[in-house]
Write a protein that holds these residues in place. Structure first.
Motif, PDB file in Angstrom:
ATOM      1  N   ASN A 198     -91.967  -4.668 -80.760  1.00 31.92           N
ATOM      2  CA  ASN A 198     -91.660  -5.248 -82.065  1.00 31.92           C
ATOM      3  C   ASN A 198     -90.986  -4.214 -82.976  1.00 31.92           C
ATOM      4  OD1 ASN A 198     -94.004  -3.665 -82.529  1.00 31.92           O
ATOM      5  ND2 ASN A 198     -94.532  -4.896 -84.309  1.00 31.92           N
ATOM      6  N   ARG A 199     -90.359  -3.207 -82.393  1.00 35.43           N
ATOM      7  CA  ARG A 199     -89.689  -2.165 -83.164  1.00 35.43           C
ATOM      8  C   ARG A 199     -88.170  -2.323 -83.032  1.00 35.43           C
ATOM      9  NH1 ARG A 199     -93.689   1.326 -84.595  1.00 35.43           N
ATOM     10  NH2 ARG A 199     -92.204   2.715 -85.615  1.00 35.43           N
ATOM     11  N   ILE A 200     -87.487  -2.141 -84.156  1.00 33.33           N
ATOM     12  CA  ILE A 200     -86.023  -2.190 -84.192  1.00 33.33           C
ATOM     13  C   ILE A 200     -85.513  -0.892 -84.789  1.00 33.33           C
ATOM     14  CG2 ILE A 200     -84.044  -3.302 -85.334  1.00 33.33           C
ATOM     15  CD1 ILE A 200     -85.560  -5.956 -85.091  1.00 33.33           C
ATOM     16  N   GLY A 201     -84.519  -0.312 -84.147  1.00 29.25           N
ATOM     17  CA  GLY A 201     -83.925   0.924 -84.644  1.00 29.25           C
ATOM     18  C   GLY A 201     -82.758   0.634 -85.575  1.00 29.25           C
ATOM     19  N   ILE A 202     -82.737   1.296 -86.723  1.00 24.52           N
ATOM     20  CA  ILE A 202     -81.649   1.123 -87.690  1.00 24.52           C
ATOM     21  C   ILE A 202     -80.863   2.421 -87.812  1.00 24.52           C
ATOM     22  CG2 ILE A 202     -81.097   0.874 -90.141  1.00 24.52           C
ATOM     23  CD1 ILE A 202     -82.959  -1.318 -90.415  1.00 24.52           C
ATOM     24  N   LEU A 203     -79.545   2.332 -87.619  1.00 22.93           N
ATOM     25  CA  LEU A 203     -78.640   3.448 -87.878  1.00 22.93           C
ATOM     26  C   LEU A 203     -78.077   3.247 -89.282  1.00 22.93           C
ATOM     27  CD1 LEU A 203     -76.678   3.566 -84.501  1.00 22.93           C
ATOM     28  CD2 LEU A 203     -78.597   5.006 -85.203  1.00 22.93           C
ATOM     29  N   ALA A 204     -78.412   4.134 -90.202  1.00 24.05           N
ATOM     30  CA  ALA A 204     -78.079   3.939 -91.612  1.00 24.05           C
ATOM     31  C   ALA A 204     -77.076   4.992 -92.087  1.00 24.05           C
ATOM     32  CB  ALA A 204     -79.342   3.997 -92.460  1.00 24.05           C
ATOM     33  N   HIS A 205     -75.986   4.512 -92.662  1.00 19.25           N
ATOM     34  CA  HIS A 205     -74.911   5.370 -93.173  1.00 19.25           C
ATOM     35  C   HIS A 205     -74.763   5.172 -94.676  1.00 19.25           C
ATOM     36  CE1 HIS A 205     -71.189   7.449 -93.629  1.00 19.25           C
ATOM     37  NE2 HIS A 205     -70.401   6.396 -93.594  1.00 19.25           N
ATOM     38  N   ARG A 206     -74.834   6.252 -95.460  1.00 20.38           N
ATOM     39  CA  ARG A 206     -74.610   6.254 -96.903  1.00 20.38           C
ATOM     40  C   ARG A 206     -75.497   5.239 -97.630  1.00 20.38           C
ATOM     41  NH1 ARG A 206     -69.842   8.497 -98.787  1.00 20.38           N
ATOM     42  NH2 ARG A 206     -70.906   8.317-100.809  1.00 20.38           N
ATOM     43  N   MET A 207     -76.792   5.336 -97.407  1.00 17.81           N
ATOM     44  CA  MET A 207     -77.719   4.404 -98.041  1.00 17.81           C
ATOM     45  C   MET A 207     -77.822   4.603 -99.547  1.00 17.81           C
ATOM     46  SD  MET A 207     -80.866   3.884 -95.372  1.00 17.81           S
ATOM     47  CE  MET A 207     -81.783   2.940 -96.590  1.00 17.81           C
ATOM     48  N   GLU A 208     -77.299   5.739-100.043  1.00 18.78           N
ATOM     49  CA  GLU A 208     -77.325   5.933-101.492  1.00 18.78           C
ATOM     50  C   GLU A 208     -76.310   5.047-102.204  1.00 18.78           C
ATOM     51  OE1 GLU A 208     -73.948   8.676-100.288  1.00 18.78           O
ATOM     52  OE2 GLU A 208     -75.824   7.925 -99.436  1.00 18.78           O
ATOM     53  N   LEU A 209     -75.352   4.503-101.454  1.00 18.97           N
ATOM     54  CA  LEU A 209     -74.385   3.578-102.034  1.00 18.97           C
ATOM     55  C   LEU A 209     -75.007   2.192-102.159  1.00 18.97           C
ATOM     56  CD1 LEU A 209     -71.146   4.586-100.077  1.00 18.97           C
ATOM     57  CD2 LEU A 209     -71.799   5.257-102.390  1.00 18.97           C
ATOM     58  N   SER A 210     -74.557   1.449-103.164  1.00 15.75           N
ATOM     59  CA  SER A 210     -75.142   0.145-103.450  1.00 15.75           C
ATOM     60  C   SER A 210     -75.058  -0.806-102.259  1.00 15.75           C
ATOM     61  CB  SER A 210     -74.442  -0.478-104.663  1.00 15.75           C
ATOM     62  OG  SER A 210     -74.910  -1.792-104.902  1.00 15.75           O
ATOM     63  N   GLY A 211     -73.876  -0.931-101.649  1.00 19.56           N
ATOM     64  CA  GLY A 211     -73.697  -1.888-100.563  1.00 19.56           C
ATOM     65  C   GLY A 211     -74.566  -1.612 -99.359  1.00 19.56           C
TER      66      GLY A 211
ATOM     67  N   ASP B 266     -74.140  10.276 -90.413  1.00 20.32           N
ATOM     68  CA  ASP B 266     -72.835  10.336 -91.065  1.00 20.32           C
ATOM     69  C   ASP B 266     -71.905   9.472 -90.231  1.00 20.32           C
ATOM     70  OD1 ASP B 266     -70.317  10.845 -92.040  1.00 20.32           O
ATOM     71  OD2 ASP B 266     -70.470  13.018 -91.972  1.00 20.32           O
ATOM     72  N   GLY B 267     -71.585   8.289 -90.728  1.00 16.95           N
ATOM     73  CA  GLY B 267     -70.790   7.340 -89.962  1.00 16.95           C
ATOM     74  C   GLY B 267     -69.356   7.748 -89.755  1.00 16.95           C
ATOM     75  N   GLU B 268     -68.946   8.884 -90.313  1.00 14.54           N
ATOM     76  CA  GLU B 268     -67.598   9.394 -90.101  1.00 14.54           C
ATOM     77  C   GLU B 268     -67.575  10.527 -89.078  1.00 14.54           C
ATOM     78  OE1 GLU B 268     -65.766  10.291 -93.871  1.00 14.54           O
ATOM     79  OE2 GLU B 268     -66.720   8.574 -94.841  1.00 14.54           O
ATOM     80  N   ASP B 269     -68.752  10.828 -88.506  1.00 19.29           N
ATOM     81  CA  ASP B 269     -68.891  11.937 -87.560  1.00 19.29           C
ATOM     82  C   ASP B 269     -69.567  11.429 -86.288  1.00 19.29           C
ATOM     83  OD1 ASP B 269     -69.474  14.223 -86.141  1.00 19.29           O
ATOM     84  OD2 ASP B 269     -70.651  15.178 -87.723  1.00 19.29           O
ATOM     85  N   GLY B 270     -68.809  11.396 -85.184  1.00 22.18           N
ATOM     86  CA  GLY B 270     -69.339  10.872 -83.935  1.00 22.18           C
ATOM     87  C   GLY B 270     -70.568  11.602 -83.446  1.00 22.18           C
ATOM     88  N   VAL B 271     -70.615  12.928 -83.638  1.00 23.25           N
ATOM     89  CA  VAL B 271     -71.777  13.709 -83.207  1.00 23.25           C
ATOM     90  C   VAL B 271     -73.025  13.271 -83.971  1.00 23.25           C
ATOM     91  CG1 VAL B 271     -72.797  16.020 -83.120  1.00 23.25           C
ATOM     92  CG2 VAL B 271     -70.392  15.696 -82.523  1.00 23.25           C
ATOM     93  N   SER B 272     -72.873  13.052 -85.280  1.00 26.45           N
ATOM     94  CA  SER B 272     -73.998  12.610 -86.105  1.00 26.45           C
ATOM     95  C   SER B 272     -74.507  11.238 -85.649  1.00 26.45           C
ATOM     96  CB  SER B 272     -73.578  12.547 -87.575  1.00 26.45           C
ATOM     97  OG  SER B 272     -74.617  12.023 -88.379  1.00 26.45           O
TER      98      SER B 272
ATOM     99  N   ALA C 269     -77.085  -1.588 -86.861  1.00 24.67           N
ATOM    100  CA  ALA C 269     -76.243  -0.504 -87.363  1.00 24.67           C
ATOM    101  C   ALA C 269     -75.467  -0.949 -88.586  1.00 24.67           C
ATOM    102  CB  ALA C 269     -75.274  -0.026 -86.282  1.00 24.67           C
ATOM    103  N   THR C 270     -75.509  -0.133 -89.637  1.00 22.92           N
ATOM    104  CA  THR C 270     -74.630  -0.371 -90.775  1.00 22.92           C
ATOM    105  C   THR C 270     -73.287   0.264 -90.402  1.00 22.92           C
ATOM    106  OG1 THR C 270     -75.413   1.659 -91.854  1.00 22.92           O
ATOM    107  CG2 THR C 270     -76.528  -0.396 -92.423  1.00 22.92           C
ATOM    108  N   ALA C 271     -72.475  -0.502 -89.717  1.00 18.52           N
ATOM    109  CA  ALA C 271     -71.267   0.036 -89.058  1.00 18.52           C
ATOM    110  C   ALA C 271     -70.068  -0.021 -89.985  1.00 18.52           C
ATOM    111  CB  ALA C 271     -70.986  -0.741 -87.765  1.00 18.52           C
ATOM    112  N   GLN C 272     -70.012   0.900 -90.969  1.00 17.21           N
ATOM    113  CA  GLN C 272     -68.908   0.875 -91.911  1.00 17.21           C
ATOM    114  C   GLN C 272     -67.639   1.523 -91.378  1.00 17.21           C
ATOM    115  OE1 GLN C 272     -71.957   2.152 -92.840  1.00 17.21           O
ATOM    116  NE2 GLN C 272     -72.726   0.868 -94.480  1.00 17.21           N
ATOM    117  N   THR C 273     -67.721   2.181 -90.212  1.00 17.29           N
ATOM    118  CA  THR C 273     -66.549   2.852 -89.661  1.00 17.29           C
ATOM    119  C   THR C 273     -66.390   2.538 -88.177  1.00 17.29           C
ATOM    120  OG1 THR C 273     -67.683   4.881 -88.929  1.00 17.29           O
ATOM    121  CG2 THR C 273     -67.021   4.784 -91.245  1.00 17.29           C
ATOM    122  N   ASP C 274     -65.175   2.710 -87.698  1.00 11.03           N
ATOM    123  CA  ASP C 274     -64.923   2.545 -86.260  1.00 11.03           C
ATOM    124  C   ASP C 274     -65.606   3.638 -85.457  1.00 11.03           C
ATOM    125  OD1 ASP C 274     -63.378   0.199 -86.355  1.00 11.03           O
ATOM    126  OD2 ASP C 274     -61.582   1.329 -86.916  1.00 11.03           O
TER     127      ASP C 274
END
Length: 334
Positions: free
Chosen positions: A62-75, A100-106, A124-129
């Motif tokens: 019952n666990r789901i993993g969330i990848l979160a990018h820039r959570m300090e932003l409103s959206g 860091d959704g702009e860094d593949g290593v991150s 995933a909050t997938a804001q980038t390719d």
């Protein structure tokens, strides 16, 4: 009658509470005899935390993993908030890993963190390719939720470009003809799509986009853009509210009045936007609904449910306030 805790179960089974927790989380490396003791104790004590009943019946985590990018932003922050509420109501718990959704290593490192646990799916909050590519390269064999565009399929337009399109229509309706666009980082998918919607409708409505600026979503970058805004511009569309607020502040320092001299419209409808002076015209996005939609889609995939029954979320809508006005004949600044 007091509900049993994991400590009660541990005492009943003669094991540590960490062992009970690992069992409930789907950890496979527990000896069969120990597993049987924990199972028996859970049943004897009728222990049922959120999601435990599902695990006992189906052996489904019952666990789901969330990848979160820039959570300090409103959206992004509001999307995760909506997803969290939806998951909790369905008996799921979340493991959140910042990236860091702009860094593949991150992104890879964040995936490593959440994949250490027995998870049923990835959100995933997938804001980038970059994020999308990193997840695709993993070839994960569990359900994944990244793109919610199908949640707005009731419109003939690209739902992601609709905020920009609504902003352009609003400025055209007010009689503006020489306009500007302040965008977020173009590495972000949302920035490209909002710009696409604005440019397309501006061309259809006869607006001249005489100037563009690339910010970083911050009020500071909006403020910097104000220092360079050409005098001929009578209206500016901004890809988020934070940059729009910074832009208005910067224009005020230059002695440029909003909306008397320049109209400004943002996008997002962040909670503070209506309390700004002047109140910010914006395009309202249902971020919480989007997060709930994505999470419920993911849970439907996990549980084998019908994804077509997942409730949609609201389309973007124009919110006209005090920062935009009908263009004045002598409105251009010298």
């Amino acid at each position: 009658m007091k509900r049993a805790t994991i400590y009660d179960v541990a005492r009943q089974a003669g094991v540590s509470h960490q062992t009970v927790t690992r069992y409930l989380n789907g950890f496979e490396g527990i000896r069969p005899t120990t597993r049987a003791k924990v199972q028996a104790a859970l049943e004897e004590l009728n222990y049922r935390p959120n999601g435990a009943a599902r695990w006992l019946r189906s052996r489904q985590s019952n666990r789901i993993g969330i990848l979160a990018h820039r959570m300090e932003l409103s959206g992004p922050g509001r999307i995760v908030a909506g997803a969290t509420t939806a998951a909790r109501s369905r008996g799921f718990v979340l493991d959140i890993a910042s990236m860091d959704g702009e860094d593949g290593v991150s992104v890879d490192e964040a995936l490593d963190v959440i994949m250490e646990h027995q998870i049923a799916g990835v959100f995933a909050t997938a804001q980038t390719d970059v994020v999308r590519a990193a997840i695709a390269e993993r070839g994960l064999d569990i359900p994944i939720a990244m793109d919610s565009a199908e949640g707005l399929s009731s419109t003939s337009l690209n739902p992601r470009s609709l905020p920009g399109a609504l902003a352009a229509d609003h400025l055209a309706d007010l009689g503006h003809s020489r306009v500007a666009f302040v965008n977020g980082p173009r590495v972000w998918i949302a920035a490209n799509q909002r710009r696409e919607g604005f440019i397309d409708v501006a061309a259809q409505r006869g607006l001249q986009v005489v100037w563009e600026y690339e910010g970083d979503w911050s009020a500071e970058s909006g403020y910097r853009s104000a220092q360079e805004l050409p005098a001929e511009v009578t209206a500016v569309a901004v890809a988020n509210d934070s940059m729009a607020i910074g832009l208005i502040y910067g224009l005020d320092e230059r002695g440029v009045r909003v909306p008397e001299d320049v109209s400004v419209i943002g996008m997002d409808d962040s909670p503070e936007s209506r309390f700004h002076l002047p109140p910010l015209s914006t395009v309202r996005l249902d971020f919480e609904g989007e997060g709930a939609y994505l999470m419920n889609m993911l849970i439907a995939k996990i549980e084998g449910g019908d994804i077509h029954e997942v409730p949609r979320y609201r389309l973007p809508e124009l919110v006209a306030r005090g920062s935009t006005a009908v263009v004045r004949p002598a409105n251009a600044r010298s």
